[in-house]
Design an enzyme around this catalytic site. Structure first.
Site, PDB file in Angstrom:
ATOM      1  N   LYS A  33      19.237  79.190  49.004  1.00 38.76           N
ATOM      2  CA  LYS A  33      18.579  78.162  49.816  1.00 38.76           C
ATOM      3  C   LYS A  33      17.144  78.540  50.156  1.00 38.76           C
ATOM      4  O   LYS A  33      16.213  77.742  49.972  1.00 38.76           O
ATOM      5  CB  LYS A  33      19.383  77.949  51.098  1.00 38.76           C
ATOM      6  CG  LYS A  33      18.683  77.137  52.161  1.00 38.76           C
ATOM      7  CD  LYS A  33      19.526  77.029  53.407  1.00 38.76           C
ATOM      8  CE  LYS A  33      19.735  78.359  54.082  1.00 38.76           C
ATOM      9  NZ  LYS A  33      18.485  78.906  54.691  1.00 38.76           N
ATOM     10  N   THR A  34      16.942  79.756  50.666  1.00 43.44           N
ATOM     11  CA  THR A  34      15.602  80.181  51.070  1.00 43.44           C
ATOM     12  C   THR A  34      14.669  80.220  49.872  1.00 43.44           C
ATOM     13  O   THR A  34      13.491  79.855  49.970  1.00 43.44           O
ATOM     14  CB  THR A  34      15.666  81.566  51.744  1.00 43.44           C
ATOM     15  OG1 THR A  34      16.566  81.504  52.855  1.00 43.44           O
ATOM     16  CG2 THR A  34      14.297  81.990  52.233  1.00 43.44           C
ATOM     17  N   ASP A 225      14.462  73.656  57.477  1.00 40.43           N
ATOM     18  CA  ASP A 225      15.533  74.566  57.062  1.00 40.43           C
ATOM     19  C   ASP A 225      16.734  74.389  58.001  1.00 40.43           C
ATOM     20  O   ASP A 225      16.589  73.994  59.157  1.00 40.43           O
ATOM     21  CB  ASP A 225      15.011  76.000  57.149  1.00 40.43           C
ATOM     22  CG  ASP A 225      15.947  77.004  56.503  1.00 40.43           C
ATOM     23  OD1 ASP A 225      16.810  76.597  55.711  1.00 40.43           O
ATOM     24  OD2 ASP A 225      15.806  78.211  56.795  1.00 40.43           O
ATOM     25  N   GLU A 226      17.940  74.694  57.504  1.00 41.78           N
ATOM     26  CA  GLU A 226      19.177  74.655  58.302  1.00 41.78           C
ATOM     27  C   GLU A 226      19.332  73.331  59.048  1.00 41.78           C
ATOM     28  O   GLU A 226      19.599  73.304  60.254  1.00 41.78           O
ATOM     29  CB  GLU A 226      19.207  75.832  59.302  1.00 41.78           C
ATOM     30  CG  GLU A 226      19.063  77.208  58.678  1.00 41.78           C
ATOM     31  CD  GLU A 226      20.326  77.685  57.979  1.00 41.78           C
ATOM     32  OE1 GLU A 226      21.250  76.873  57.788  1.00 41.78           O
ATOM     33  OE2 GLU A 226      20.390  78.870  57.612  1.00 41.78           O
ATOM     34  N   GLN A 256      28.583  74.514  56.771  1.00 43.44           N
ATOM     35  CA  GLN A 256      28.261  75.636  57.647  1.00 43.44           C
ATOM     36  C   GLN A 256      27.698  75.163  58.985  1.00 43.44           C
ATOM     37  O   GLN A 256      26.981  75.897  59.660  1.00 43.44           O
ATOM     38  CB  GLN A 256      27.275  76.580  56.956  1.00 43.44           C
ATOM     39  CG  GLN A 256      27.850  77.206  55.685  1.00 43.44           C
ATOM     40  CD  GLN A 256      26.923  78.257  55.087  1.00 43.44           C
ATOM     41  OE1 GLN A 256      26.669  79.306  55.675  1.00 43.44           O
ATOM     42  NE2 GLN A 256      26.404  77.968  53.902  1.00 43.44           N
ATOM     43  N   ARG A 615      30.897  85.220  53.818  1.00 37.02           N
ATOM     44  CA  ARG A 615      30.005  86.364  54.079  1.00 37.02           C
ATOM     45  C   ARG A 615      30.320  87.491  53.115  1.00 37.02           C
ATOM     46  O   ARG A 615      29.523  88.415  52.957  1.00 37.02           O
ATOM     47  CB  ARG A 615      30.194  86.897  55.513  1.00 37.02           C
ATOM     48  CG  ARG A 615      29.883  85.948  56.664  1.00 37.02           C
ATOM     49  CD  ARG A 615      28.565  85.240  56.533  1.00 37.02           C
ATOM     50  NE  ARG A 615      28.735  83.957  55.862  1.00 37.02           N
ATOM     51  CZ  ARG A 615      27.758  83.272  55.280  1.00 37.02           C
ATOM     52  NH1 ARG A 615      26.539  83.783  55.234  1.00 37.02           N
ATOM     53  NH2 ARG A 615      27.984  82.112  54.709  1.00 37.02           N
TER      54      ARG A 615
END
Length: 759
Positions: A33-34, A225-226, A256, A615
């Site tokens: 994503k980043t 973002d997010e 998420q 994770r």
């Protein structure tokens, strides 16, 4: 240009290249994503868009710094420095300083942090002479924060019948006035709190069309973002800024979305296409982090949610191990199982401690795992929080214990003399301290004989000090006859600590209540284990001796990073580890009993479990206990319904690890809360409440213990399954030596031992 795009996969490249309208990038866990967000900004710069025309919003300063650093590597430091990039609060405080006069402030306004805000709320409650046990400052501040994030001003709050009725039902009918006074005080001080930065930005854009037009023209491209974590205020700002040019790109993963308790609204991402109908949706579905089995298990879990943007995440990494599901006999054994497995992984040479994380649903769960790791000499760190015995509510209660055992303990005295609040302020404590210094005696001696030492306090204060002295003296007397667990119950019943914790229904308040209950669990466990090993009279001083060693370790040398990480699942979002243990997977714990109110709550809990699993890079182990010590007794538990949501093809588990599905869920949080308040420990404090004491000398062997013989297999309440290796008679006591699967060799004094023979 091609040198940028060549470093992306086909889906990432499509998302980066689309710049002609609104876009929603659904980025699965571990999908880069980043990388996509930073490359998209670099692509816009390479296309010729000046950096000062780009607005990029993040949720953390760390994310903003990381992205800006990556962009600088791609297009140069000069361009990266000119970007409008930062957190929502940082960017909007910058805008508000530029336009401060428009909203009645000066550009040099100050910003209250959460501590400043809480202190101001507390002061206003005191000035209004309201009961701070009803108008709890933390709960009041949270309610004001929720109002601001919903863009509800004090005037709107006072006119909202539904909110006013809610406050009346909560016995806080004057909360609207506190909000009004709080906001007036901030304004008079030329100050804002964090929530104001969002609320005033919305007001600025709403009430000043020329300002809105200016910033719409300035921010030619808006990136967020997010996005699944945005609240109503943040969503509305983005909408206003991009409403005309529609050059907006938001990145996130609805699977998420786990922060509704902070005000995050999953609808912002689920219904983004309704806000911007021309939205192009791009799905990043390749997971670069985890093995195929972990990804497939997570997919099968999250498919059970109805509210989602469907995607099929996949991995081209190795197939990897299946997710191991381990059933423990008790929560105590669960801790031992996890610690033993980590020690074995380390011994076999495959794993560094820093590669391992233990994830739990609530902070209170850390205690058992901390103690199990210590027994194995495994170093650990609590991420995003304090070690169990360093948490404020635990240190407060321990201070009561310290003062009971040693009335001369000045630090303990200062910590609890006005906790819970009993009207003994700093001025009074200062007078006690000065008198103690003058006469070279302890603070407790001054309190014991205030007239002898000429303590200069008025009649009302003297009465409060006398009541505190009487309370502690009563505990000191109880310490002569009660064991550590019995005395701990007495202290909690008669001080009002538990009542105060359980009346605060904020997430922070509930966490404190859980920690207090877990401390009781720890003391009961300590007493029971010592009694079974032959120490019949286990006192509070014995427990304090053990705890002091634990807390010394907590504050010791923290250098080096070869440590197991312990954290809540909420804290783990955005992180990754080679090996992950997800613990306490039981009904009413994970999912939380609070989630049973409505389907959305249950779906968020499922997303939280999805975050926990994803994770893990190489292995994921899920554990649950079949019994857990709560409210003074051991209670049977049931494994989480979420374990049945995962396709069994991706699980490694015992044949009978999961029990059959039940017909209906438990009664829920409010019933659970009622039972806790009415239990033997969680009751309203009265003048003094006695705790019944068990006379050890009268205990007789149970029928089970009387029949025990060498070679029997038993299941112990805490240690789990074990084999009796020998039985000895010593005087009037009978002892068994048992080799437990997880706890190793143990000696049990049978008149105290809690077990059953299974074969």
């Amino acid at each position: 240009m091609e040198h940028l795009l060549s470093q992306l996969n086909s889906k990432q490249r499509e998302a980066v290249e689309f710049c002609d309208g609104p876009s929603l990038i659904i980025a699965g866990a571990g999908s880069g994503k980043t990388r996509v967000l930073t490359y998209k900004i670099a692509y816009l710069l390479e296309q010729g868009l000046p950096p000062y025309y780009i607005l990029a919003l993040t949720f953390t300063n760390k994310a903003a710094r990381e992205m800006k650093s990556r962009i600088a590597d791609l297009v140069g430091e000069k361009k990266a420095r000119q970007l409008w990039m930062g957190t929502f609060h940082a960017i909007f405080s910058r805008i508000l300083r530029n336009e401060a006069e428009r909203i009645g402030f000066t550009p040099n306004f100050t910003i209250f942090d959460s501590s400043d805000s809480s202190n101001l709320v507390r002061l206003i409650i005191k000035e209004m002479q309201l009961d701070d046990k009803v108008y709890r400052p933390g709960a009041v501040h949270n309610q004001i924060s929720r109002a601001k994030n919903g863009l509800i001003t004090p005037g709107m709050y006072a006119q909202n019948r539904e909110i006013i009725e809610y406050d009346r039902a909560s016995k806080r009918p004057q909360l609207f006035e506190i909000y009004q006074r709080y906001q007036n005080r901030l304004k008079a001080a030329n100050s804002m709190d964090f929530d104001d930065l969002l609320m005033y930005t919305n007001i600025l854009l709403r009430d000043n069309p020329d300002v809105l037009e200016d910033y719409r023209n300035r921010f030619q491209f808006v990136l967020v973002d997010e996005y699944q974590d945005t609240n109503f205020a943040q969503h509305l700002i983005v909408k206003q800024l991009a409403e005309l040019h529609h050059r907006v790109c938001v990145v996130g993963d609805d699977a998420q979305s786990i922060y509704s308790f902070r005000g995050a609204n999953i609808d912002n991402i689920l219904k983004f296409k309704s806000t911007f109908p021309q939205t192009q949706i791009f799905k990043l579905e390749q997971n670069y982090r985890s093995t195929q089995n972990i990804v497939n298990a997570a997919n099968s879990l999250i498919k059970k949610n109805k509210e989602q943007i469907f995607k099929e995440v996949f991995s081209e990494n190795e197939e990897g191990e299946k997710i191991e599901v381990v059933s423990a006999f008790s929560d105590f054994e669960e801790g031992l199982i996890v610690a033993n497995k980590i020690a074995r992984m380390r011994y076999e040479g495959h794993t560094g401690f820093s590669d391992v994380a233990i994830l739990y649903r609530t902070n209170a769960q850390s205690r058992i795992f901390e103690e199990s790791l210590r027994k194995k000499n495994i170093p650990y760190v609590i991420y995003g929080g304090l070690s169990f015995y360093q948490r404020k509510e635990i240190k407060d209660i321990i201070s009561y214990f310290r003062l009971i055992v040693n009335p001369g303990d000045e630090e303990a005295f200062r910590r609890i003399v006005n906790y819970p609040t009993r009207g003994i302020g700093d001025v009074t404590v200062g007078k006690i301290s000065e008198s103690a210094r003058l006469h070279n005696v302890s603070l407790w001696q001054i309190l014991s004989s205030p007239l002898q030492y000429n303590l200069d306090v008025n009649r009302g204060t003297a009465r409060k000090l006398a009541l505190f002295h009487e309370l502690i003296n009563g505990f000191i007397a109880d310490n002569e006859t009660q064991n550590a667990y019995e005395l701990a119950q007495t202290v909690l019943k008669n001080t009002g600590i538990v009542k105060e914790a359980y009346e605060d229904l904020t997430p922070e308040g509930m966490s404190r209540a859980q920690n207090i209950q877990e401390l009781l669990n720890a003391i009961n466990e300590f007493v029971s284990e010592r009694q079974e090993q032959g120490e019949e009279d286990v006192r509070l001083v014995d427990f304090l001796s053990e705890v002091s060693l634990l807390t010394d370790q907590d504050t010791g040398d923290d250098e080096g990073n070869e440590k197991v990480t312990l954290m809540t699942v909420h804290s783990a979002k955005g992180l990754e580890f080679n090996h992950v243990f997800v613990v306490g997977m039981e009904e009413d714990l994970f999912p939380s009993s609070m989630a049973k109110f409505e389907p959305r709550g249950l779906e968020e809990e499922r997303r939280l479990f999805y975050v926990a699993i994803t994770r893990a890079k190489k292995t994921c182990t899920v554990t649950f206990a079949r019994s857990r010590f709560r409210n003074g007794s051991t209670n049977a538990t049931r494994e989480s319904q979420f374990l049945k949501d995962i396709d069994p093809r991706f699980l490694l588990m015992e044949q009978k690890a999961l029990t059959p599905a039940r017909d209906e869920l438990a009664d829920g949080f409010w019933e659970s809360l009622r039972q806790k308040r009415e239990s033997s420990v969680f009751v309203r404090p009265s003048s003094r409440i006695p705790v019944s004491r068990t006379e050890n000398s009268s205990l007789k062997l149970s029928e089970e213990a009387g029949q025990l013989k060498e070679g029997d297999v038993i299941e112990h309440e805490r240690f789990g399954r074990g084999v009796v290796t020998s039985i000895e008679q010593s005087g009037g006591d009978k002892r068994a030596f048992v080799d437990f699967d997880s706890a190793g060799q143990k000696q049990l004094l049978l008149k105290f031992a809690k077990f059953k023979i299974v074969q």
